[in-house]
Design a protein around this motif. Structure first.
Motif, PDB file in Angstrom:
ATOM      1  N   ALA A 122       0.826  -1.211   0.000  1.00 25.49           N
ATOM      2  CA  ALA A 122       0.000   0.000   0.000  1.00 25.49           C
ATOM      3  C   ALA A 122       0.862   1.264   0.000  1.00 25.49           C
ATOM      4  CB  ALA A 122      -0.944  -0.011   1.200  1.00 25.49           C
ATOM      5  N   ILE A 123       1.928   1.265   0.775  1.00 25.64           N
ATOM      6  CA  ILE A 123       2.834   2.420   0.822  1.00 25.64           C
ATOM      7  C   ILE A 123       3.495   2.613  -0.545  1.00 25.64           C
ATOM      8  CG2 ILE A 123       5.020   3.287   1.786  1.00 25.64           C
ATOM      9  CD1 ILE A 123       4.175   1.821   4.420  1.00 25.64           C
ATOM     10  N   THR A 124       3.941   1.508  -1.135  1.00 21.51           N
ATOM     11  CA  THR A 124       4.597   1.555  -2.444  1.00 21.51           C
ATOM     12  C   THR A 124       3.668   2.155  -3.492  1.00 21.51           C
ATOM     13  OG1 THR A 124       5.929  -0.380  -1.851  1.00 21.51           O
ATOM     14  CG2 THR A 124       5.760   0.156  -4.194  1.00 21.51           C
ATOM     15  N   ILE A 125       2.466   1.653  -3.554  1.00 17.37           N
ATOM     16  CA  ILE A 125       1.484   2.150  -4.525  1.00 17.37           C
ATOM     17  C   ILE A 125       1.122   3.600  -4.213  1.00 17.37           C
ATOM     18  CG2 ILE A 125      -0.895   1.877  -5.346  1.00 17.37           C
ATOM     19  CD1 ILE A 125      -0.400  -1.222  -4.857  1.00 17.37           C
ATOM     20  N   GLY A 126       0.937   3.901  -2.936  1.00 19.54           N
ATOM     21  CA  GLY A 126       0.602   5.262  -2.521  1.00 19.54           C
ATOM     22  C   GLY A 126       1.680   6.275  -2.877  1.00 19.54           C
ATOM     23  N   ALA A 127       2.929   5.818  -2.919  1.00 17.88           N
ATOM     24  CA  ALA A 127       4.045   6.705  -3.265  1.00 17.88           C
ATOM     25  C   ALA A 127       4.210   6.824  -4.783  1.00 17.88           C
ATOM     26  CB  ALA A 127       5.342   6.183  -2.637  1.00 17.88           C
ATOM     27  N   GLY A 128       3.363   6.119  -5.529  1.00 20.06           N
ATOM     28  CA  GLY A 128       3.427   6.212  -6.988  1.00 20.06           C
ATOM     29  C   GLY A 128       4.341   5.200  -7.636  1.00 20.06           C
ATOM     30  N   PHE A 129       4.873   4.271  -6.859  1.00 21.96           N
ATOM     31  CA  PHE A 129       5.723   3.223  -7.400  1.00 21.96           C
ATOM     32  C   PHE A 129       4.896   1.970  -7.612  1.00 21.96           C
ATOM     33  CE2 PHE A 129       8.798   6.041  -5.505  1.00 21.96           C
ATOM     34  CZ  PHE A 129       9.860   6.002  -6.400  1.00 21.96           C
ATOM     35  N   ARG A 130       5.499   0.976  -8.225  1.00 23.27           N
ATOM     36  CA  ARG A 130       4.829  -0.297  -8.369  1.00 23.27           C
ATOM     37  C   ARG A 130       5.824  -1.425  -8.159  1.00 23.27           C
ATOM     38  NH1 ARG A 130       3.538  -1.805 -14.518  1.00 23.27           N
ATOM     39  NH2 ARG A 130       5.652  -1.818 -15.277  1.00 23.27           N
ATOM     40  N   ILE A 131       5.314  -2.526  -7.669  1.00 17.06           N
ATOM     41  CA  ILE A 131       6.122  -3.728  -7.503  1.00 17.06           C
ATOM     42  C   ILE A 131       6.185  -4.409  -8.870  1.00 17.06           C
ATOM     43  CG2 ILE A 131       6.308  -5.947  -6.314  1.00 17.06           C
ATOM     44  CD1 ILE A 131       6.543  -3.531  -4.418  1.00 17.06           C
ATOM     45  N   ALA A 132       7.361  -4.842  -9.270  1.00 20.53           N
ATOM     46  CA  ALA A 132       7.520  -5.515 -10.566  1.00 20.53           C
ATOM     47  C   ALA A 132       6.644  -6.768 -10.592  1.00 20.53           C
ATOM     48  CB  ALA A 132       8.977  -5.889 -10.787  1.00 20.53           C
ATOM     49  N   PRO A 133       6.059  -7.084 -11.749  1.00 21.92           N
ATOM     50  CA  PRO A 133       5.206  -8.267 -11.825  1.00 21.92           C
ATOM     51  C   PRO A 133       5.970  -9.587 -11.767  1.00 21.92           C
ATOM     52  CG  PRO A 133       5.377  -7.215 -13.967  1.00 21.92           C
ATOM     53  CD  PRO A 133       6.086  -6.321 -12.986  1.00 21.92           C
ATOM     54  N   SER A 134       7.279  -9.553 -12.036  1.00 20.41           N
ATOM     55  CA  SER A 134       8.089 -10.770 -11.984  1.00 20.41           C
ATOM     56  C   SER A 134       9.539 -10.370 -11.746  1.00 20.41           C
ATOM     57  CB  SER A 134       7.962 -11.559 -13.287  1.00 20.41           C
ATOM     58  OG  SER A 134       8.690 -10.929 -14.312  1.00 20.41           O
ATOM     59  N   PRO A 135      10.391 -11.352 -11.373  1.00 23.95           N
ATOM     60  CA  PRO A 135      11.805 -11.026 -11.165  1.00 23.95           C
ATOM     61  C   PRO A 135      12.559 -10.792 -12.470  1.00 23.95           C
ATOM     62  CG  PRO A 135      11.403 -13.344 -10.676  1.00 23.95           C
ATOM     63  CD  PRO A 135      10.070 -12.721 -10.999  1.00 23.95           C
ATOM     64  N   ASN A 136      11.906 -10.977 -13.606  1.00 22.82           N
ATOM     65  CA  ASN A 136      12.541 -10.776 -14.908  1.00 22.82           C
ATOM     66  C   ASN A 136      12.734  -9.288 -15.178  1.00 22.82           C
ATOM     67  OD1 ASN A 136      12.407 -13.559 -15.337  1.00 22.82           O
ATOM     68  ND2 ASN A 136      10.322 -13.393 -16.063  1.00 22.82           N
ATOM     69  N   PRO A 137      13.630  -8.929 -16.095  1.00 23.63           N
ATOM     70  CA  PRO A 137      13.830  -7.522 -16.419  1.00 23.63           C
ATOM     71  C   PRO A 137      12.526  -6.854 -16.849  1.00 23.63           C
ATOM     72  CG  PRO A 137      15.554  -8.848 -17.403  1.00 23.63           C
ATOM     73  CD  PRO A 137      14.530  -9.804 -16.836  1.00 23.63           C
ATOM     74  N   GLY A 138      12.391  -5.601 -16.486  1.00 24.16           N
ATOM     75  CA  GLY A 138      11.201  -4.832 -16.812  1.00 24.16           C
ATOM     76  C   GLY A 138      10.953  -3.801 -15.740  1.00 24.16           C
ATOM     77  N   PRO A 139       9.966  -2.963 -15.956  1.00 23.61           N
ATOM     78  CA  PRO A 139       9.713  -1.880 -15.004  1.00 23.61           C
ATOM     79  C   PRO A 139       9.151  -2.372 -13.675  1.00 23.61           C
ATOM     80  CG  PRO A 139       8.026  -1.916 -16.693  1.00 23.61           C
ATOM     81  CD  PRO A 139       9.058  -2.932 -17.088  1.00 23.61           C
ATOM     82  N   GLY A 140       9.456  -1.619 -12.636  1.00 21.80           N
ATOM     83  CA  GLY A 140       8.933  -1.925 -11.315  1.00 21.80           C
ATOM     84  C   GLY A 140      10.036  -2.219 -10.325  1.00 21.80           C
ATOM     85  N   ILE A 141       9.670  -2.192  -9.060  1.00 24.23           N
ATOM     86  CA  ILE A 141      10.621  -2.439  -7.969  1.00 24.23           C
ATOM     87  C   ILE A 141      10.762  -3.940  -7.759  1.00 24.23           C
ATOM     88  CG2 ILE A 141      10.991  -2.177  -5.493  1.00 24.23           C
ATOM     89  CD1 ILE A 141       9.592   0.536  -5.736  1.00 24.23           C
ATOM     90  N   ARG A 142      12.006  -4.414  -7.779  1.00 20.96           N
ATOM     91  CA  ARG A 142      12.291  -5.820  -7.535  1.00 20.96           C
ATOM     92  C   ARG A 142      13.138  -6.021  -6.282  1.00 20.96           C
ATOM     93  NH1 ARG A 142      12.232  -5.046 -12.699  1.00 20.96           N
ATOM     94  NH2 ARG A 142      14.404  -4.569 -12.932  1.00 20.96           N
ATOM     95  N   ALA A 143      13.547  -4.938  -5.653  1.00 22.33           N
ATOM     96  CA  ALA A 143      14.423  -5.017  -4.478  1.00 22.33           C
ATOM     97  C   ALA A 143      13.588  -5.217  -3.213  1.00 22.33           C
ATOM     98  CB  ALA A 143      15.265  -3.751  -4.379  1.00 22.33           C
ATOM     99  N   ILE A 144      12.798  -6.267  -3.196  1.00 21.02           N
ATOM    100  CA  ILE A 144      11.848  -6.503  -2.121  1.00 21.02           C
ATOM    101  C   ILE A 144      12.543  -6.706  -0.778  1.00 21.02           C
ATOM    102  CG2 ILE A 144      10.084  -8.114  -1.279  1.00 21.02           C
ATOM    103  CD1 ILE A 144       9.193  -6.187  -3.547  1.00 21.02           C
ATOM    104  N   VAL A 145      13.646  -7.426  -0.764  1.00 21.31           N
ATOM    105  CA  VAL A 145      14.352  -7.656   0.500  1.00 21.31           C
ATOM    106  C   VAL A 145      14.784  -6.320   1.105  1.00 21.31           C
ATOM    107  CG1 VAL A 145      16.399  -8.702   1.544  1.00 21.31           C
ATOM    108  CG2 VAL A 145      15.070  -9.985  -0.140  1.00 21.31           C
TER     109      VAL A 145
END
Length: 180
Positions: A122-145
Motif C-alpha cells: 500500500a505504501i509503495t502504490i501510494g508513493a506512486g511506485f509499483r512492484i515488478a510483476p516478476s523477477p525478470n527484467p522490466g519496469p517496477g521495484i524488484r528489491a523486495i528484500v
C-alpha cells in the motif's frame, strides 16, 4: 484432500500469488519427459469447476507441451479454499522445498493477507511506485528484500521518505517505474 486424475485443460495458474513459468526448467522437463515420473500436483478446486495449481506449474506446462491439453495429471485436490489460503499453501509447499524469488514470496505474502506485506504494498502504490510483476527484467521495484528491511527499521515513515528521495533522483520514472 482427495487424489484425482485431472485433464491439464481444467488446471490453471493464479498469477496473483504464483510466479511465471521457468522456461529453462520447463525445457528440461520436456526433453526428458516421462509421464510415470510426473509426481503429484497440488491443486485447489474452485467453485467455477477449474483447479488452481498450488504446486506443479512447470510439470503442468511441460505435460501440455508433450501430451496435449487432455493429458491426465495426478493431483491432490483441496476444496473450498479461499484464495488467501491457496497463497499461504503455495508458500508452504514451495518455500520449504526450493528457492523461490523474494518477489514471488512477497506477492504470495500480500495475497495471503500478511499485514506487513500488505502495508508495504500500500505504501509503495501510494508513493506512486509499483512492484515488478516478476523477477525478470522490466519496469517496477524488484528489491523486495531491501524494501522490507527499510520498512522493518522505520515502519511507514522511513519507507515513504526513501520513496520520496528515489522519486527525486529518478525524475524520468515519474515515480512509477524504479528499475535500477
Amino acid at each position: 484432500s482427495l487424489m484425482e486424475l485431472i485433464p491439464a485443460s481444467q488446471l490453471f495458474v493464479d498469477h496473483s500469488y504464483q510466479r511465471e513459468g521457468i522456461a529453462a526448467q520447463i525445457k528440461l522437463l520436456r526433453s526428458s519427459w516421462d509421464e510415470r515420473a510426473v509426481g503429484i500436483l497440488y491443486v485447489s478446486h474452485r467453485s467455477d469447476g477449474r483447479y488452481a495449481i498450488l504446486d506443479g506449474q512447470q510439470r503442468w506446462i511441460a505435460a501440455q507441451s508433450v501430451s496435449g491439453s487432455e493429458a491426465l495429471l495426478p493431483c491432490r485436490v483441496w476444496s473450498d479454499l479461499q484464495i488467501e489460503e491457496e497463497a499461504a499453501l503455495f508458500l508452504k509447499f514451495d518455500r520449504d522445498r526450493k528457492t523461490i524469488s523474494p518477489l514471488t514470496n512477497f506477492k504470495a505474502e500480500v495475497r495471503s493477507g500478511d499485514g506487513v506485506a500488505q502495508h508495504i504494498s500500500a505504501i509503495t502504490i501510494g508513493a506512486g511506485f509499483r512492484i515488478a510483476p516478476s523477477p525478470n527484467p522490466g519496469p517496477g521495484i524488484r528489491a523486495i528484500v531491501t524494501i522490507k528491511r527499510i520498512y522493518m527499521r522505520g515502519q511507514a515513515d522511513l519507507l515513504k521518505h526513501v520513496y520520496a528521495v528515489c522519486a527525486g533522483i529518478f525524475p524520468n520514472s515519474d515515480g512509477r517505474e524504479l528499475t535500477g
